[in-house]
Design an enzyme around this catalytic site. Structure first.
Site, PDB file in Angstrom:
ATOM      1  CB  CYS A   9      -1.666  -3.634   8.521  1.00  0.00           C
ATOM      2  SG  CYS A   9      -1.683  -2.139   7.517  1.00  0.00           S
ATOM      3  CB  CYS A  12      -1.313  -1.103  11.457  1.00  0.00           C
ATOM      4  SG  CYS A  12      -3.030  -0.878  10.942  1.00  0.00           S
ATOM      5  CG  ASN A  92      -3.188   4.487  -6.268  1.00  0.00           C
ATOM      6  OD1 ASN A  92      -3.615   5.166  -7.196  1.00  0.00           O
ATOM      7  ND2 ASN A  92      -1.905   4.414  -5.970  1.00  0.00           N
ATOM      8  CG  HIS A 103      -3.475   1.242   6.578  1.00  0.00           C
ATOM      9  ND1 HIS A 103      -3.293   0.784   7.873  1.00  0.00           N
ATOM     10  CD2 HIS A 103      -3.724   2.566   6.684  1.00  0.00           C
ATOM     11  CE1 HIS A 103      -3.434   1.803   8.717  1.00  0.00           C
ATOM     12  NE2 HIS A 103      -3.688   2.895   8.008  1.00  0.00           N
ATOM     13  CG  HIS A 105      -1.832   4.713   1.233  1.00  0.00           C
ATOM     14  ND1 HIS A 105      -2.340   3.429   1.248  1.00  0.00           N
ATOM     15  CD2 HIS A 105      -1.188   4.827   0.044  1.00  0.00           C
ATOM     16  CE1 HIS A 105      -2.026   2.811   0.130  1.00  0.00           C
ATOM     17  NE2 HIS A 105      -1.328   3.640  -0.629  1.00  0.00           N
TER      18      HIS A 105
HETATM   19  P1  AMP Z   1      -0.466   2.021  -3.290  1.00  0.00           P
HETATM   20  O1  AMP Z   1      -1.003   0.971  -2.354  1.00  0.00           O
HETATM   21  O2  AMP Z   1      -0.283   1.520  -4.691  1.00  0.00           O
HETATM   22  O3  AMP Z   1      -1.264   3.293  -3.273  1.00  0.00           O
HETATM   23  O4  AMP Z   1       0.990   2.426  -2.848  1.00  0.00           O
HETATM   24  C1  AMP Z   1       1.618   1.978  -1.687  1.00  0.00           C
HETATM   25  C2  AMP Z   1       2.921   2.730  -1.552  1.00  0.00           C
HETATM   26  O5  AMP Z   1       3.497   2.365  -0.318  1.00  0.00           O
HETATM   27  C3  AMP Z   1       3.953   2.457  -2.648  1.00  0.00           C
HETATM   28  O6  AMP Z   1       4.277   3.684  -3.300  1.00  0.00           O
HETATM   29  C4  AMP Z   1       5.146   1.873  -1.865  1.00  0.00           C
HETATM   30  O7  AMP Z   1       6.395   2.329  -2.371  1.00  0.00           O
HETATM   31  C5  AMP Z   1       4.885   2.375  -0.463  1.00  0.00           C
HETATM   32  N1  AMP Z   1       5.415   1.539   0.615  1.00  0.00           N
HETATM   33  C6  AMP Z   1       5.256   0.208   0.777  1.00  0.00           C
HETATM   34  N2  AMP Z   1       5.839  -0.201   1.912  1.00  0.00           N
HETATM   35  C7  AMP Z   1       6.379   0.898   2.490  1.00  0.00           C
HETATM   36  C8  AMP Z   1       7.117   1.133   3.683  1.00  0.00           C
HETATM   37  N3  AMP Z   1       7.434   0.154   4.525  1.00  0.00           N
HETATM   38  N4  AMP Z   1       7.518   2.402   3.954  1.00  0.00           N
HETATM   39  C9  AMP Z   1       7.222   3.410   3.110  1.00  0.00           C
HETATM   40  N5  AMP Z   1       6.520   3.251   1.970  1.00  0.00           N
HETATM   41  C10 AMP Z   1       6.109   2.014   1.660  1.00  0.00           C
HETATM   42 ZN    ZN Z   2      -3.276  -1.043   8.635  1.00  0.00          ZN
END
Ligand code: AMP
Ligand code: ZN
Length: 118
Positions: A9, A12, A92, A103, A105
């Site tokens: 992940c 993680c 979301n 994960h 957030h």
């Molecule tokens: P969501 O799962 O739709 O609520 O959003 C996931 C968010 O994680 C998106 O806005 C992506 O731009 C962001 N994201 C994905 N991978 C990374 C990463 N490695 N570092 C920072 N943000 C990330």
């Molecule tokens: Zn995770």
């Protein structure tokens, strides 16, 4: 990685420090770092250290983590200079909400007017 984390992940890996992210906040349960694809001038992610796939999959015992996330939001919003003018938090959960990282957030967004209902 702790036993509560998932080796596959990305959040993680960021929470454990294995992948650098420019951490803005860290406590025992939560980290905050910038979204890699910001939609607003301030767009941060508030992420639990524990791997929980989604809000829908949280156990009752995990619900205090939501309070810890809000505590981090309030502190970081002040540090980022958006507390006075305002900001939005979003979780979301699941496919219809467009959750792409499985994960738990929160998105913390601000730094401009955020349109609502129009
Ligand atoms: P969501 O799962 O739709 O609520 O959003 C996931 C968010 O994680 C998106 O806005 C992506 O731009 C962001 N994201 C994905 N991978 C990374 C990463 N490695 N570092 C920072 N943000 C990330
Ligand atoms: Zn995770």
């Amino acid at each position: 990685m702790t036993p509560e984390q998932d080796n596959d992940c990305i959040f993680c890996k960021i929470a454990s420090g294995e992948v650098p992210s420019g951490l803005l906040y860290e406590d025992d349960d939560v980290v905050v770092f910038p979204d890699i694809n910001p939609l607003t001038p301030v767009h941060l992610l508030v992420v639990t250290k524990k791997h929980i796939p989604s809000l829908a999959e949280m156990s009752d015992g995990d619900t205090p983590l939501i309070g810890k996330m809000i505590k981090a939001v309030k502190q970081v919003a002040i540090e980022q200079g958006i507390a006075e003018r305002g900001y939005r938090i979003t979780i979301n959960s699941g496919a219809d909400a467009g959750q792409i990282v499985p994960h738990l957030h929160m998105h913390l967004m601000g730094g401009r007017h955020l349109y609502w209902k129009h």
